[in-house]
Structure formats: structure tokens, C-alpha cells
Design a protein around this motif. Structure first.
Motif, mmCIF file in Angstrom:
data_model
loop_
_atom_site.group_PDB
_atom_site.id
_atom_site.type_symbol
_atom_site.label_atom_id
_atom_site.label_comp_id
_atom_site.label_asym_id
_atom_site.label_seq_id
_atom_site.Cartn_x
_atom_site.Cartn_y
_atom_site.Cartn_z
ATOM 1 N N SER A 22 50.135 68.947 -49.092
ATOM 2 C CA SER A 22 50.017 68.396 -49.499
ATOM 3 C C SER A 22 50.615 67.604 -48.122
ATOM 4 C CB SER A 22 51.871 68.957 -50.561
ATOM 5 O OG SER A 22 52.330 69.124 -49.447
ATOM 6 N N VAL A 23 50.905 67.631 -47.174
ATOM 7 C CA VAL A 23 51.056 67.809 -46.086
ATOM 8 C C VAL A 23 49.647 66.135 -45.842
ATOM 9 C CG1 VAL A 23 52.000 67.419 -43.238
ATOM 10 C CG2 VAL A 23 52.905 69.278 -44.809
ATOM 11 N N VAL A 24 48.873 66.699 -45.711
ATOM 12 C CA VAL A 24 47.578 66.284 -44.834
ATOM 13 C C VAL A 24 47.494 64.836 -46.322
ATOM 14 C CG1 VAL A 24 44.679 65.959 -45.564
ATOM 15 C CG2 VAL A 24 46.287 67.743 -44.495
ATOM 16 N N ILE A 25 47.757 65.176 -47.436
ATOM 17 C CA ILE A 25 47.576 64.453 -48.440
ATOM 18 C C ILE A 25 48.472 63.194 -48.694
ATOM 19 C CG2 ILE A 25 47.539 63.635 -50.850
ATOM 20 C CD1 ILE A 25 46.250 66.447 -51.291
ATOM 21 N N SER A 26 49.543 63.387 -48.208
ATOM 22 C CA SER A 26 50.764 62.633 -47.862
ATOM 23 C C SER A 26 50.017 61.651 -45.945
ATOM 24 C CB SER A 26 52.127 63.289 -48.216
ATOM 25 O OG SER A 26 53.123 63.764 -48.742
ATOM 26 N N THR A 27 50.258 62.339 -45.626
ATOM 27 C CA THR A 27 49.577 61.620 -44.352
ATOM 28 C C THR A 27 47.852 60.410 -44.033
ATOM 29 O OG1 THR A 27 50.731 63.538 -43.378
ATOM 30 C CG2 THR A 27 48.555 61.750 -41.489
ATOM 31 N N LEU A 28 47.297 61.012 -45.408
ATOM 32 C CA LEU A 28 46.264 59.962 -45.527
ATOM 33 C C LEU A 28 46.727 58.864 -46.256
ATOM 34 C CD1 LEU A 28 44.078 62.726 -46.261
ATOM 35 C CD2 LEU A 28 43.516 60.765 -44.241
ATOM 36 N N GLN A 29 48.044 58.815 -46.832
ATOM 37 C CA GLN A 29 48.322 56.984 -47.642
ATOM 38 C C GLN A 29 48.849 56.176 -46.222
ATOM 39 O OE1 GLN A 29 51.717 57.906 -50.191
ATOM 40 N NE2 GLN A 29 50.860 59.707 -50.485
ATOM 41 N N TYR A 30 49.081 57.393 -44.641
ATOM 42 C CA TYR A 30 49.146 55.999 -43.459
ATOM 43 C C TYR A 30 48.488 56.258 -42.776
ATOM 44 C CZ TYR A 30 53.691 56.564 -46.146
ATOM 45 O OH TYR A 30 54.163 56.587 -47.167
ATOM 46 N N VAL A 31 47.068 56.934 -42.726
ATOM 47 C CA VAL A 31 46.621 57.051 -41.279
ATOM 48 C C VAL A 31 44.922 56.901 -42.079
ATOM 49 C CG1 VAL A 31 47.346 57.899 -39.744
ATOM 50 C CG2 VAL A 31 46.459 58.949 -41.081
ATOM 51 N N ARG A 32 44.025 56.826 -41.220
ATOM 52 C CA ARG A 32 42.676 56.898 -41.882
ATOM 53 C C ARG A 32 41.718 58.528 -41.509
ATOM 54 N NH1 ARG A 32 41.099 51.833 -44.449
ATOM 55 N NH2 ARG A 32 41.551 50.529 -43.761
ATOM 56 N N ARG A 33 42.533 59.049 -41.049
ATOM 57 C CA ARG A 33 41.613 60.346 -40.257
ATOM 58 C C ARG A 33 42.749 61.110 -40.207
ATOM 59 N NH1 ARG A 33 36.718 62.212 -39.326
ATOM 60 N NH2 ARG A 33 35.953 59.987 -39.631
ATOM 61 N N VAL A 34 42.943 62.204 -40.999
ATOM 62 C CA VAL A 34 43.928 63.748 -40.200
ATOM 63 C C VAL A 34 42.808 64.500 -39.703
ATOM 64 C CG1 VAL A 34 45.166 65.303 -42.116
ATOM 65 C CG2 VAL A 34 45.497 63.001 -41.811
ATOM 66 N N ILE A 35 43.610 65.217 -38.589
ATOM 67 C CA ILE A 35 42.686 66.034 -38.176
ATOM 68 C C ILE A 35 43.430 67.356 -38.361
ATOM 69 C CG2 ILE A 35 41.489 67.200 -36.259
ATOM 70 C CD1 ILE A 35 40.487 64.462 -35.282
ATOM 71 N N VAL A 36 43.174 68.548 -39.302
ATOM 72 C CA VAL A 36 43.864 69.991 -38.207
ATOM 73 C C VAL A 36 43.723 70.853 -38.006
ATOM 74 C CG1 VAL A 36 44.931 71.305 -40.245
ATOM 75 C CG2 VAL A 36 44.858 68.945 -41.153
ATOM 76 N N VAL A 37 44.347 71.428 -37.205
ATOM 77 C CA VAL A 37 43.297 71.679 -36.356
ATOM 78 C C VAL A 37 44.061 73.709 -36.515
ATOM 79 C CG1 VAL A 37 43.444 73.122 -33.709
ATOM 80 C CG2 VAL A 37 43.730 70.594 -33.975
ATOM 81 N N ASP A 38 43.163 74.223 -37.400
ATOM 82 C CA ASP A 38 43.776 75.595 -37.332
ATOM 83 C C ASP A 38 43.866 76.512 -36.601
ATOM 84 O OD1 ASP A 38 44.341 77.988 -39.188
ATOM 85 O OD2 ASP A 38 42.220 79.103 -38.983
ATOM 86 N N ASP A 39 45.182 77.197 -36.442
ATOM 87 C CA ASP A 39 44.922 78.074 -34.794
ATOM 88 C C ASP A 39 45.000 79.629 -35.657
ATOM 89 O OD1 ASP A 39 45.286 78.683 -32.636
ATOM 90 O OD2 ASP A 39 47.791 78.496 -32.971
ATOM 91 N N GLY A 40 43.797 79.741 -36.192
ATOM 92 C CA GLY A 40 43.392 81.298 -36.696
ATOM 93 C C GLY A 40 44.376 81.926 -37.776
ATOM 94 N N SER A 41 44.466 81.109 -38.126
ATOM 95 C CA SER A 41 45.440 81.347 -39.957
ATOM 96 C C SER A 41 44.978 82.620 -40.421
ATOM 97 C CB SER A 41 45.443 80.490 -40.644
ATOM 98 O OG SER A 41 45.971 78.884 -39.709
ATOM 99 N N SER A 42 45.366 83.602 -40.752
ATOM 100 C CA SER A 42 45.021 84.422 -41.977
ATOM 101 C C SER A 42 44.774 84.199 -43.333
ATOM 102 C CB SER A 42 46.087 85.417 -41.575
ATOM 103 O OG SER A 42 46.661 85.477 -41.785
ATOM 104 N N ASP A 43 45.626 82.562 -43.610
ATOM 105 C CA ASP A 43 45.448 82.525 -44.880
ATOM 106 C C ASP A 43 44.420 81.703 -45.666
ATOM 107 O OD1 ASP A 43 46.589 80.143 -43.882
ATOM 108 O OD2 ASP A 43 48.554 80.628 -43.958
ATOM 109 N N ARG A 44 45.071 80.692 -46.724
ATOM 110 C CA ARG A 44 44.057 79.524 -47.003
ATOM 111 C C ARG A 44 44.582 78.352 -46.285
ATOM 112 N NH1 ARG A 44 44.239 79.216 -52.905
ATOM 113 N NH2 ARG A 44 46.537 79.092 -52.963
ATOM 114 N N THR A 45 44.849 78.236 -45.219
ATOM 115 C CA THR A 45 44.807 77.053 -44.923
ATOM 116 C C THR A 45 44.247 76.343 -44.481
ATOM 117 O OG1 THR A 45 47.636 77.945 -43.396
ATOM 118 C CG2 THR A 45 46.545 75.726 -41.959
ATOM 119 N N PRO A 46 42.934 76.894 -43.244
ATOM 120 C CA PRO A 46 41.874 75.627 -42.902
ATOM 121 C C PRO A 46 41.172 75.404 -43.948
ATOM 122 C CG PRO A 46 41.085 78.163 -42.492
ATOM 123 C CD PRO A 46 42.642 77.664 -42.968
#
Length: 330
Positions: free
Chosen positions: A43-67
């Protein structure tokens, strides 16, 4: 399913989003460091893409489905090989963002605490007013909805960071920040844990970068993922470490001078007693020697470290000037 990748490997988004309104700057990139944020990251990515054309998520070694969820939501995903801390995640995000030649980069958290609707307001001073770093403040003209005890801790950390860094902000711990290309090239972080915002404030003190604050709203949709007391103590410990490295006169020379002065006062008492009674207070005399010698060594250490830091700052200033000159030529 998204497979694990090596450090700084990039996975491009799968979704093709609709064109943004003309009011959205085409060359602003959002960087979101994330660790085990599967509940909110999409939801954060989708909401942010309303205001910028590119979102970069840096997954810091998550053990869940974040990436995986970030990728499905339309983000470019960079995966760290393991949990390396927020500072290294931001460094990786900055490197990836620079490859797109952005006019500005905005950092926000992946836990939905920040409202992407504030993004245009945060980035505007960089695009229109020539600022280099803009910090979204939770305490600047907007009522903060955080619990009272949490606000007390935030204000306490801000006060300590302001005094020790020499840069005065209303919200030193805010993760909602925007950066100019010059700031992206100059700022590199290495502090462990979640104290990168405090480190940034120390770096800004001698960077020559223009800093602004703008008010932002904040929302707390989830409970604390970590003990707030432990977190506060970790940040305070990091601040003290930063003071030792970046303000050696304050950390070493000032306490050393005070210790030496106390030693001299004890020594005066020993001398006065010996003058009156002829007795040497051996214990106090030894204490005088320890205090004076130890205090002078601390003070001298601070002076030497300050001289080295001044020389390093001078070299960094020359590099900044050369970098600005090169950017102007380009």
C-alpha cells in the motif's frame, strides 16, 4: 516467487502503472528502506506511485514477503544479502536512485507512518527553492497524534542531537526526507541500528548543504516493533558515539579540562593542609596526580582529534567545490 539476490541486485517492477498527472515531477525518485514490512509495503508503494514515477524499495534482508509484495506493487526492488541496517539500506537506495539522474530523491518509511500525500510538499523546497535537504517535521505547526510518552522521548532525542551536532531541527528523528543530487553525492552513512537520522544531522553540520523543514502529518497504524525504551537508549548511544567522532572538543577536551580543574582544586587542598599542619595527605596527593594527568590527556586527545577533523573537513570542502564546479559545467 521472488528469489533471493545478491547485494545491490535490482529487480524491476512487474506492474505497468498509468501515467501520472502533469503536476507530478517526472524526475523525482522515492526510496523506501524496508525490513519485514509485508503488512504495509504494498500500500505504501502504490500510494507513493501517485506522486512519483519511480519507487525504489531496499529490502534489508527481510524474512517475510516484503520484497515480493513491493515488486508486485510496482517498485524497483534492491535486496541486501542480510540485515545490514537502515544506514546501508539508504546508501544502496541513493546509489540506485543516482542511476536515474533524479532532480530529487525522497526517503520515507515502509510502515505507512508517513503519508505520501505530503511528498510534493517535502520535495518542493528542493525543486523550487534550491534547498539540498528537506526534513518532514512531525512537530512543525501540526498537532502530533503520537502518545505523550513517545513525544517526550522524541523531543529528548531531538534536543540532545541539536546540542551535540550544532544543527537545530524540530524533529531530528523523522525518516521523511528529501535530497538534492548534490546531497546524494556527498552523504554516506555508516552508523548501526536505526540512528541514521542523527548521523545525518552531524554530517549536515559541516557539509555546506542547505537544510529546510516542512510540516508533515504522521499516523501510527501498528504497535511498536521494538521496545521504545531500548530503541531510545540505542539512539542515545549512537549519538554519544557520533559526538566522540565528530565533536571531539566537546566529548574529550571539555570533560578533560573539568577533571584537570577538579584535580587542581584537590591539590590546593593538599598544599593548604600541608602548610598548616605539616602533614602530607598522600591519598589526596595521589588523587590530584591522577586527575590532573588524566584530565590533561583527555583534553589533548580532543585537541588532536579536532585538528585531524578540521583537516578532513577542509579536504571535503575542496571536494564539494570541485563537485559543484563539475556539475555546473555539465
Amino acid at each position: 516467487m521472488l528469489q533471493a539476490t545478491k547485494h545491490a541486485d535490482v529487480v524491476e517492477p512487474l506492474l505497468q502503472l498509468a501515467p501520472l498527472p502533469d503536476s507530478v515531477p517526472p524526475d523525482v525518485v522515492a526510496v523506501i528502506p524496508a525490513f519485514n514490512e509485508e503488512r504495509f509495503i504494498a500500500s505504501v508503494v502504490i500510494s507513493t506511485l501517485q506522486y512519483v514515477r519511480r519507487v525504489i524499495v531496499v529490502d534489508d534482508g527481510s524474512s517475510d514477503r516484503t520484497p515480493f509484495l513491493a515488486l508486485q506493487a510496482g517498485a524497483q526492488v534492491i535486496q541486501q544479502p542480510h540485515n545490514m541496517g537502515k544506514a546501508q539500506a539508504i546508501n544502496a537506495g541513493f546509489r540506485a536512485a543516482l542511476a536515474h539522474a533524479p532532480a530529487a530523491v525522497v526517503c520515507l518509511d515502509g510502515d505507512a507512518q508517513h503519508d505520501p500525500a505530503d511528498l510534493p510538499k517535502v520535495v518542493r523546497p528542493i525543486l523550487e527553492e534550491g534547498a539540498d535537504v528537506v526534513i518532514g517535521s512531525r512537530f512543525l505547526g501540526i498537532e502530533n497524534t503520537a502518545p505523550g510518552w513517545r513525544q517526550v522521548g522524541q523531543h529528548a532525542l531531538t534536543r540532545v542531537t541539536n546540542v551535540t551536532s550544532g544543527v537545530h531541527l524540530t524533529d531530528s528523528q523523522s525518516g521523511f526526507r528529501a535530497f538534492s543530487p548534490a546531497a546524494l553525492r556527498l552523504l554516506r552513512f555508516d552508523t548501526p541500528g536505526l540512528s541514521v537520522e542523527s548521523e545525518m544531522q552531524f554530517l549536515l553540520a559541516n557539509s555546506g548543504l542547505t537544510v529546510r523543514e516542512v510540516p508533515i502529518s504522521v499516523r501510527y497504524l501498528d504497535g511498536n516493533k521494538r521496545n521504545p525504551v531500548v530503541h531510545g537508549l540505542q539512539v542515545l548511544d549512537a549519538i554519544l558515539s557520533l559526538v566522540a567522532r565528530r565533536r571531539p572538543l566537546l566529548f574529550f577536551s571539555l570533560p578533560g579540562s573539568l577533571v584537570a580543574m577538579i584535580g587542581l582544586l584537590v591539590g590546593l587542598n593538599v598544599w593548604s593542609t600541608m602548610e598548616r599542619t605539616g602533614n602530607l595527605l598522600e591519598g589526596r596527593a595521589l588523587l590530584t596526580s591522577l586527575l590532573v594527568i588524566g584530565g590533561l590527556l583527555l583534553a589533548l586527545t580532543g585537541v588532536l582529534l579536532h585538528s585531524m577533523q578540521h583537516m578532513a573537513s577542509h579536504i571535503a570542502g575542496q571536494v564539494r567545490n570541485d563537485l559543484k564546479t563539475q556539475m555546473e559545467r555539465e
